[in-house]
Every structure is written in structure tokens, then in C-alpha cells.
Design a protein around this motif. Sequence first.
Motif, PDB file in Angstrom:
ATOM      1  N   UNK A  50      61.339   3.827  42.012  1.00 17.62           N
ATOM      2  CA  UNK A  50      61.580   4.628  43.218  1.00 17.62           C
ATOM      3  C   UNK A  50      60.398   5.516  43.619  1.00 17.62           C
ATOM      4  N   UNK A  51      59.400   5.690  42.722  1.00 12.17           N
ATOM      5  CA  UNK A  51      58.228   6.475  43.120  1.00 12.17           C
ATOM      6  C   UNK A  51      57.463   5.797  44.242  1.00 12.17           C
ATOM      7  N   UNK A  52      57.588   4.482  44.319  1.00  8.21           N
ATOM      8  CA  UNK A  52      56.871   3.766  45.366  1.00  8.21           C
ATOM      9  C   UNK A  52      55.546   3.230  44.868  1.00  8.21           C
ATOM     10  N   UNK A  53      54.531   3.277  45.721  1.00 10.05           N
ATOM     11  CA  UNK A  53      53.265   2.626  45.410  1.00 10.05           C
ATOM     12  C   UNK A  53      52.289   3.512  44.654  1.00 10.05           C
ATOM     13  N   UNK A  54      52.512   4.817  44.618  1.00 10.95           N
ATOM     14  CA  UNK A  54      51.498   5.726  44.093  1.00 10.95           C
ATOM     15  C   UNK A  54      52.092   6.682  43.066  1.00 10.95           C
ATOM     16  N   UNK A  55      51.221   7.194  42.216  1.00 11.17           N
ATOM     17  CA  UNK A  55      51.632   8.169  41.221  1.00 11.17           C
ATOM     18  C   UNK A  55      51.333   7.696  39.815  1.00 11.17           C
ATOM     19  N   UNK A  56      51.329   8.649  38.892  1.00 11.40           N
ATOM     20  CA  UNK A  56      51.024   8.393  37.484  1.00 11.40           C
ATOM     21  C   UNK A  56      49.580   7.872  37.389  1.00 11.40           C
ATOM     22  N   UNK A  57      49.300   6.903  36.510  1.00  6.93           N
ATOM     23  CA  UNK A  57      47.927   6.422  36.366  1.00  6.93           C
ATOM     24  C   UNK A  57      47.619   5.392  37.445  1.00  6.93           C
ATOM     25  N   UNK A  58      46.551   5.621  38.191  1.00  6.98           N
ATOM     26  CA  UNK A  58      46.154   4.698  39.243  1.00  6.98           C
ATOM     27  C   UNK A  58      45.292   3.574  38.659  1.00  6.98           C
ATOM     28  N   UNK A  59      45.573   2.314  39.007  1.00  2.00           N
ATOM     29  CA  UNK A  59      44.817   1.192  38.422  1.00  2.00           C
ATOM     30  C   UNK A  59      43.318   1.306  38.633  1.00  2.00           C
ATOM     31  N   UNK A  60      42.896   1.840  39.794  1.00  4.13           N
ATOM     32  CA  UNK A  60      41.464   1.874  40.090  1.00  4.13           C
ATOM     33  C   UNK A  60      40.696   2.851  39.214  1.00  4.13           C
ATOM     34  N   UNK A  61      41.400   3.739  38.490  1.00  4.19           N
ATOM     35  CA  UNK A  61      40.724   4.703  37.631  1.00  4.19           C
ATOM     36  C   UNK A  61      40.377   4.140  36.259  1.00  4.19           C
ATOM     37  N   UNK A  62      40.846   2.938  35.970  1.00  3.04           N
ATOM     38  CA  UNK A  62      40.472   2.289  34.711  1.00  3.04           C
ATOM     39  C   UNK A  62      39.158   1.550  34.914  1.00  3.04           C
ATOM     40  N   UNK A  63      38.206   1.815  34.010  1.00  4.58           N
ATOM     41  CA  UNK A  63      36.854   1.264  34.156  1.00  4.58           C
ATOM     42  C   UNK A  63      36.583   0.232  33.067  1.00  4.58           C
ATOM     43  N   UNK A  64      36.217  -0.968  33.491  1.00  2.00           N
ATOM     44  CA  UNK A  64      35.837  -2.040  32.576  1.00  2.00           C
ATOM     45  C   UNK A  64      34.313  -2.099  32.494  1.00  2.00           C
ATOM     46  N   UNK A  65      33.766  -2.544  31.359  1.00  2.00           N
ATOM     47  CA  UNK A  65      32.306  -2.559  31.204  1.00  2.00           C
ATOM     48  C   UNK A  65      31.655  -3.679  31.994  1.00  2.00           C
ATOM     49  N   UNK A  66      30.367  -3.551  32.192  1.00  2.00           N
ATOM     50  CA  UNK A  66      29.558  -4.646  32.722  1.00  2.00           C
ATOM     51  C   UNK A  66      28.787  -5.273  31.571  1.00  2.00           C
ATOM     52  N   UNK A  67      28.495  -6.551  31.715  1.00  2.15           N
ATOM     53  CA  UNK A  67      27.937  -7.329  30.615  1.00  2.15           C
ATOM     54  C   UNK A  67      26.608  -6.744  30.123  1.00  2.15           C
ATOM     55  N   UNK A  68      26.431  -6.738  28.816  1.00  2.00           N
ATOM     56  CA  UNK A  68      25.189  -6.328  28.163  1.00  2.00           C
ATOM     57  C   UNK A  68      25.169  -6.990  26.798  1.00  2.00           C
ATOM     58  N   UNK A  69      24.159  -7.778  26.510  1.00  2.00           N
ATOM     59  CA  UNK A  69      24.173  -8.575  25.286  1.00  2.00           C
ATOM     60  C   UNK A  69      23.195  -8.029  24.249  1.00  2.00           C
ATOM     61  N   UNK A  70      23.465  -8.354  22.998  1.00  2.00           N
ATOM     62  CA  UNK A  70      22.669  -7.919  21.854  1.00  2.00           C
ATOM     63  C   UNK A  70      22.023  -9.154  21.239  1.00  2.00           C
ATOM     64  N   UNK A  71      20.695  -9.155  21.128  1.00  2.00           N
ATOM     65  CA  UNK A  71      19.973 -10.303  20.570  1.00  2.00           C
ATOM     66  C   UNK A  71      19.507 -10.051  19.141  1.00  2.00           C
ATOM     67  N   UNK A  72      20.255  -9.280  18.369  1.00  2.00           N
ATOM     68  CA  UNK A  72      19.896  -8.968  16.990  1.00  2.00           C
ATOM     69  C   UNK A  72      19.870 -10.253  16.167  1.00  2.00           C
ATOM     70  N   UNK A  73      18.768 -10.485  15.464  1.00  2.00           N
ATOM     71  CA  UNK A  73      18.615 -11.666  14.599  1.00  2.00           C
ATOM     72  C   UNK A  73      18.384 -11.174  13.170  1.00  2.00           C
TER      73      UNK A  73
END
Length: 443
Positions: free
Chosen positions: A226-249
Amino acid sequence: MSTHTPHEDRDLARKTAEALSYLHGFGNLHSSEAMAGALPDGNHAPQRPPLGLYTEQISGSAFTEPRGGNRHSWMYRIRPSAQHGAFRRIGGGGFHGLADAEIEMNRSMWSPLPDPAPGTDFVSGMWPLGGNGDPAERTGMAVYLYAANTSMKDKVFSDSDGELLITPQAGELLVHTEFGPLHVKVGDVALIPRGVRFQVELLDVSARGYVAENFGRPLVLPELGPLGANGMANPEDFRAPTAAYDEVERPVEVIVKYCGELWGSVYDHSPLDVVAWHGNHVPYVYDLNRFQTVGTLTYDHTDPSVFTILTSPTDTPGVPNMDFLAPNWRWSVAEDTFRPQYYHRNISTEIYGVIKAPPGRTGVYGAPGSISVQNMMTPHGVVPEADSAATQAELRPERIDGHLMCAYETRLPLKFTRQALDSERRHPDYDSLWQGFERRFGR
């Protein structure tokens, strides 16, 4: 190996952390590449992937899980994860201890962990409080505290038993994952999905905080109803990483938690070698202060479930395997109402970790770094002094601020590790907080 001093290493890591970019949106199908052209165009597993990379998929759900709950990601890496020797059971590490956990009905609280021994990293600095369910059956959860003073060097960890929620209480972290790095500050929570490998680098001299391990279905945002579309944790505030690789040999120790035990193997390279990826089984970081609190505008105290940020559902609607909550600042305006949380007994178990609190105000939850548990159907609520103040206060709009907690609710009673029950940090007189209520009946 680094030729810098520890202070210089932390400065470099902090500059890296502060310059990170992110993808936004919880549950989205994200794509990222650390090198242009690394992602295939048109299909996920071409005969010859771009740049000579290897294609690999990680699935956090069954192949046939309905589309809305399906979690998987495609990764394009320098070497496949299959290139490793045999894993062997290893000792040490704070993830041990849950197999012999015991039921304790009484309300319990533990003071913050002491400073760890020199050379303690995130994995070796884990202190298991307790848990329930069975990771092999994919039900239940576990709770830990951590205290570390050393970054993970040439060591990588992953949890096959469940996903991890890492909530710092002191000390910032740079968490390097297969999908890229996350800057996790005090006031943030990081979500590491089941099976994803990662490495924790400290940005301060030491770090401490809380970890919840979810054995059940992957965490999702709660429905708003019943809250509707907004409130609590907003999906857009979750941040996912961007790719970065490790070449450790060079040799890298890889530790995996598998069915309640730690297993280890030594690779001849870093498994954090993903150059590009696409999918929704990805890590996130979330700023707890971005939570949009929902509460009453008229009378009575709203149930604490309105503070839920993420929930692990079960086959029974409305009965979660575990919830993650973060009671934060808010306005209290209810009229003719006992404004603190009413006294209650709950079929769920409540676990509270204190991230910050106003000076001199500890009460039921303790000082920052403490953790408290009110097991299933254990009576709890405010202490007599708070009760007296709440019943006599002149009610006017009040901003509740200066504190931040992380909380976990679970449908099963929590069993405690032997080291938690025997710890000198456990408060033997915790029940005394609720003594001395005056008799008001008939007045």
C-alpha cells in the motif's frame, strides 16, 4: 609485493576508493568492461571470446528459477576459475564454531571486540556469534563481528554457503571483488553474493564491524504494498562496481567457506581477473543514510519491519528467512502515544549492532561496536528510566538523531557459539536493565 610503507599503501588505496565509479540499480542487468571491446556483441559465449578471454557463468539461483528471481552473471576472464589444484580443509579463521552452537533463551549483549593481534585480516578476524538453520539445506543465517588491522594480501575469500552483508562500525574498506572494487564506508553496507570472490583492503589502521551470512534465498528489496511506488530503500541508491581486473602472476591463497567449513587452495594467479561482465548476480554497496524512513503521522508506534532494507524470502509469504534493517534518524510526531518501541515478544529473533550512538547513551543496545540479541519470544523493550521519561514527556515533534544501528531479524531462534557464551565480553547482568519498574496500577 608492495615496496611502500603501510601508511603509503593506505593512502594509495584511499585515492583509488575515492575515484571509483559505479553502476546504479538493485537487481538490474548490469554490464561493464575494463577494456573496450571485452564484452561479446550478440551472444554470451562466442566460439572465440574477444581479447582471448575465457567465458564463465556464475549462477546464484537454479537455472529454472523464474525470470524475476533468477540471478546469474557472465564473466570474461583471463583464466577460467577451473584452473586450480585440490582444495583441502583448513583450520583457523573466525567462520568456525557454528557446528557446536547452543540455544540460549536469555537476552544477551556483548561489548565490542578487543583490538586484534597484529596481522589479523578480515577473514582471520571474524568472530562468530551464532546462527541457525543449515547452510547445506540453504536455510537460516549466521552473525559475526569482525576486527582487523591488516589488509588481505595475496589472499582471496568466497562464501559458497550464502551471501554476506558487511557493515563497518569503524574503519573504511576497499573491497576488491571479481566484478570490481567497492568503497565501503562507516554507514554503508556491502552485499557480496554467494560464491563471489573478494579481497578486503583496509583504508584505516584498523577496522571493525558486523557481518550477516544469509543461507537462504538471495536478498531482495521488500515489496511496498500500500505504500505505492516509493519509500524505504530506493533501488537506484544501490551501487554495483565497474569492471577492474587483477593480473597478479604469483601464488594467491583462495579460501572458500563450504557447508560450514573452510577450505583452501593456492592458485598461481589471482582469481580476481575478470576483464568484463554482464548480469545481475553482482555485489552492491548501499549508504544506510539514504533510507527513506516510513512511520506513523498520527498515533502508535509503527512495527520495526518498516526499517527493512533487504529481505530473504521463503516459500511462506510474509515470513522471511532473514531481514536486514537499519533504524536511522527520523521525526517522531505521534500524539497520545508511548513513542519508544512498545514492550513486545516476537516470534522472530532480533539482533542489533550499534554503529554509532550519542555519547553517554548506551542503554539496551550498548556502546558502538556492541551487539545484542533478543531471541524468539523473549520479552524486551525500553528500560525503566526510558519508560518513565516517555510516559511523562510533553509530546511535540522530535527529531530522533545521532544514532545508527544495523539489525537482523530471523524466523528461527539463534544458537550461540561456545566462545560467545563463554566470552568475558558477554554482559552477565544484562537482565538487570529491566529491573525496577514501578507499580502504577490503580494510580
